[in-house]
Write a protein that holds these residues in place. Structure first.
Motif, PDB file in Angstrom:
ATOM      1  N   ARG A 134     125.993   4.748  38.927  1.00  0.00           N
ATOM      2  CA  ARG A 134     126.685   5.017  40.185  1.00  0.00           C
ATOM      3  C   ARG A 134     127.822   6.015  39.982  1.00  0.00           C
ATOM      4  O   ARG A 134     128.282   6.247  38.860  1.00  0.00           O
ATOM      5  CB  ARG A 134     127.248   3.729  40.778  1.00  0.00           C
ATOM      6  N   VAL A 172     125.691   3.930  32.705  1.00  0.00           N
ATOM      7  CA  VAL A 172     125.298   2.533  32.483  1.00  0.00           C
ATOM      8  C   VAL A 172     125.204   1.781  33.799  1.00  0.00           C
ATOM      9  O   VAL A 172     124.266   1.009  34.039  1.00  0.00           O
ATOM     10  CB  VAL A 172     126.287   1.843  31.527  1.00  0.00           C
ATOM     11  N   GLU A 173     126.171   2.010  34.691  1.00  0.00           N
ATOM     12  CA  GLU A 173     126.170   1.298  35.967  1.00  0.00           C
ATOM     13  C   GLU A 173     125.408   2.047  37.047  1.00  0.00           C
ATOM     14  O   GLU A 173     125.270   1.571  38.171  1.00  0.00           O
ATOM     15  CB  GLU A 173     127.602   1.041  36.430  1.00  0.00           C
ATOM     16  N   GLU A 220     127.304   8.288  28.461  1.00  0.00           N
ATOM     17  CA  GLU A 220     127.755   7.201  29.323  1.00  0.00           C
ATOM     18  C   GLU A 220     128.457   7.683  30.592  1.00  0.00           C
ATOM     19  O   GLU A 220     128.524   6.956  31.577  1.00  0.00           O
ATOM     20  CB  GLU A 220     128.698   6.279  28.538  1.00  0.00           C
ATOM     21  N   VAL A 268     131.604   6.914  40.153  1.00  0.00           N
ATOM     22  CA  VAL A 268     132.812   6.107  40.047  1.00  0.00           C
ATOM     23  C   VAL A 268     134.065   6.869  40.469  1.00  0.00           C
ATOM     24  O   VAL A 268     135.131   6.274  40.586  1.00  0.00           O
ATOM     25  CB  VAL A 268     132.994   5.569  38.614  1.00  0.00           C
ATOM     26  N   TYR A 308     130.193  10.296  37.226  1.00  0.00           N
ATOM     27  CA  TYR A 308     129.134   9.293  37.308  1.00  0.00           C
ATOM     28  C   TYR A 308     129.143   8.406  36.076  1.00  0.00           C
ATOM     29  O   TYR A 308     129.355   8.869  34.951  1.00  0.00           O
ATOM     30  CB  TYR A 308     127.762   9.975  37.414  1.00  0.00           C
ATOM     31  N   ASP A 309     128.873   7.124  36.300  1.00  0.00           N
ATOM     32  CA  ASP A 309     128.726   6.149  35.222  1.00  0.00           C
ATOM     33  C   ASP A 309     127.233   5.942  34.975  1.00  0.00           C
ATOM     34  O   ASP A 309     126.501   5.478  35.862  1.00  0.00           O
ATOM     35  CB  ASP A 309     129.398   4.830  35.626  1.00  0.00           C
ATOM     36  N   TYR A 356     137.541   0.352  32.784  1.00  0.00           N
ATOM     37  CA  TYR A 356     136.262   0.314  32.092  1.00  0.00           C
ATOM     38  C   TYR A 356     136.379  -0.162  30.652  1.00  0.00           C
ATOM     39  O   TYR A 356     135.510  -0.859  30.155  1.00  0.00           O
ATOM     40  CB  TYR A 356     135.643   1.716  32.091  1.00  0.00           C
ATOM     41  N   GLU A 414     135.300   1.703  43.942  1.00  0.00           N
ATOM     42  CA  GLU A 414     135.786   0.478  43.319  1.00  0.00           C
ATOM     43  C   GLU A 414     136.622   0.804  42.091  1.00  0.00           C
ATOM     44  O   GLU A 414     136.181   1.497  41.185  1.00  0.00           O
ATOM     45  CB  GLU A 414     134.603  -0.385  42.894  1.00  0.00           C
TER      46      GLU A 414
END
Length: 432
Positions: free
Chosen positions: A130, A127-128, A103, A132, A124-125, A35, A31
């Motif tokens: 997943r 906070v989310e 983060e 990215v 990798y994120d 950010y 996706e």
């Protein structure tokens, strides 16, 4: 006049010019969204864990370059490796990173067979919780730094939605004895290359908007001329020569012409030269010196230096010579203007307390801000994203090329330590 490039020493080698074509990128489509807003007043640097790439000793060097790029951007803050608590394997648990305030996490692996590098990067994120970004890179081994800059660029773009400058070049002039040589280096000063262009009076180069040509001036055969270096044809062309002094300015945005100043009619005036018709058009006619023309990002205006008001100051006007407005009002010696890519600022060199310093000012002349303090600082030029400025400084005893963030922070030298260097020009973001 056409003159072939001199000196081998791998100047403008085909492999160097086609570096990007040797790096094949295979993205995993995730996706895509921006950010952060890096222009927000409340913006803070993003803590990121940059792991060494597993599998080959070169993985540590690649990760180091990626970390340095991201750190200097002012957008990211690489965390100390002592804080890493996960293995470098491509597995990810956000619970390991949230207590540390990290983060983003970058991991990956690299393999080398002969002169070929294959690398996979995961971002990798936290906070989310997943992944990215995932991407595979293939490159020749000698382009290791280019590969690392490409990784940094992809991370920067994924998080900010904008292109970084990590694949751009800076052209500048450096002395060998009393002769000036035209060099090109990566944005961080590494992978320095000679172009083969040299002269005793060679002056600051200017990039074409597609990055395929450089424009500059030199005095040869008792005449000042404007010369063009074509990277694709690997040749230098003399474009214009006449009596008097002819000093190259910016290419026009469409690449079909360029600005220059010439004293063919007496004191220097500013002209536009059409490359197709080989005709020039005079656009200033005052009894004074008009030099250093630079084009606005939209191609509608120029900024330049004129002393027709008594002292050298920065002015702006339309390409038709109308709408003259003075930009600088503080100080009695202001030179070397350069427009920001957004057109909202003009950088210039102004004399204060007997030394030249780099300033920013709005095009309407308001809000001048001083960026440098040590030594003499001149010839500012924006990066293509407007977040950085390259400039010339003599703060260590001799002239050298430096870069800094556009707020004046992070000032560092990028030209070789013992080389006298000046006249930087930042390439467009065209992935060389």
């Amino acid at each position: 006049m056409i003159r072939g490039l001199k000196r081998d020493r791998r100047p403008l080698s085909r492999g160097w010019l086609l570096a990007l074509s040797l790096i094949l990128l295979f993205p995993t489509l995730l996706e895509a969204r921006v950010y952060i807003d890096i222009t927000s007043p409340g913006f803070r640097e993003i803590p990121i864990a940059v792991y060494d790439f597993m599998g080959a000793r070169e993985g540590e060097e690649i990760a180091r370059i990626v970390g340095e790029d991201l750190s200097f951007s002012g957008i990211f803050s690489p965390v100390d490796k002592d804080a890493f608590i996960e293995t470098p394997l491509p597995v990810f648990d956000p619970a390991n990173w949230l207590p540390l305030g990290v983060e983003l996490v970058m991991k990956g692996s690299v393999s080398i067979e002969g002169e070929r590098i294959d690398l996979t990067m995961h971002l990798y994120d936290v906070v989310e919780a997943r992944k990215v970004l995932q991407k595979r890179y293939t490159s020749e081994r000698r382009f290791l730094r280019v590969l690392a800059h490409s990784i940094a660029n992809d991370i920067y773009r994924r998080i900010t939605g904008q292109d970084g400058v990590f694949r751009t070049k800076i052209a500048f002039l450096g002395f060998k004895g009393e002769r000036r040589h035209l060099y090109i280096a990566d944005w961080d000063g590494k992978r320095l290359r000679e172009t083969g262009i040299t002269g005793t009076n060679l002056l600051r180069p200017h990039w074409q908007s597609d990055g395929k040509r450089l424009l500059y001036s030199d005095a040869r055969g008792m005449k000042w001329g404007v010369f063009l270096l074509d990277f694709q044809k690997r040749k230098e062309f003399m474009i214009y020569s006449s009596a008097g002094i002819n000093l190259a300015g910016d290419f026009l945005p469409d690449g079909k012409g360029f600005l220059f100043s010439s004293s063919i009619r007496g004191t220097p005036d500013i002209y536009i030269y059409n490359l197709a018709t080989r005709k020039k058009r005079r656009i200033t006619r005052w009894l004074g010196i008009e030099i250093s023309p630079v084009i606005s990002p939209d191609g509608g205006e120029i900024a330049f230096v004129s002393d027709h008001g008594g002292t050298p100051q920065i002015y702006r006007m339309g390409l038709d010579g109308r709408g003259l407005r003075r930009v600088t009002f503080e100080g009695s010696y202001n030179t070397s203007p350069d427009w920001s890519p957004r057109g909202d600022r003009i950088a210039y060199s102004g004399r204060i307390n007997g030394r030249n310093q780099i300033f920013l000012v709005r095009p309407d002349g308001t809000d001048p801000v001083q960026l440098t303090e040590r030594g003499n600082n001149e010839e500012p030029v924006f990066s293509p994203d407007g977040r950085f400025i390259a400039f010339t400084s003599d703060r260590t005893g001799h002239k050298a090329v430096y870069i800094m963030r556009a707020d004046g922070s992070g000032q560092k030298r990028i030209s070789p330590k013992r080389m006298r260097a000046f006249g930087p020009s930042w390439s467009p973001n065209k992935n060389f």
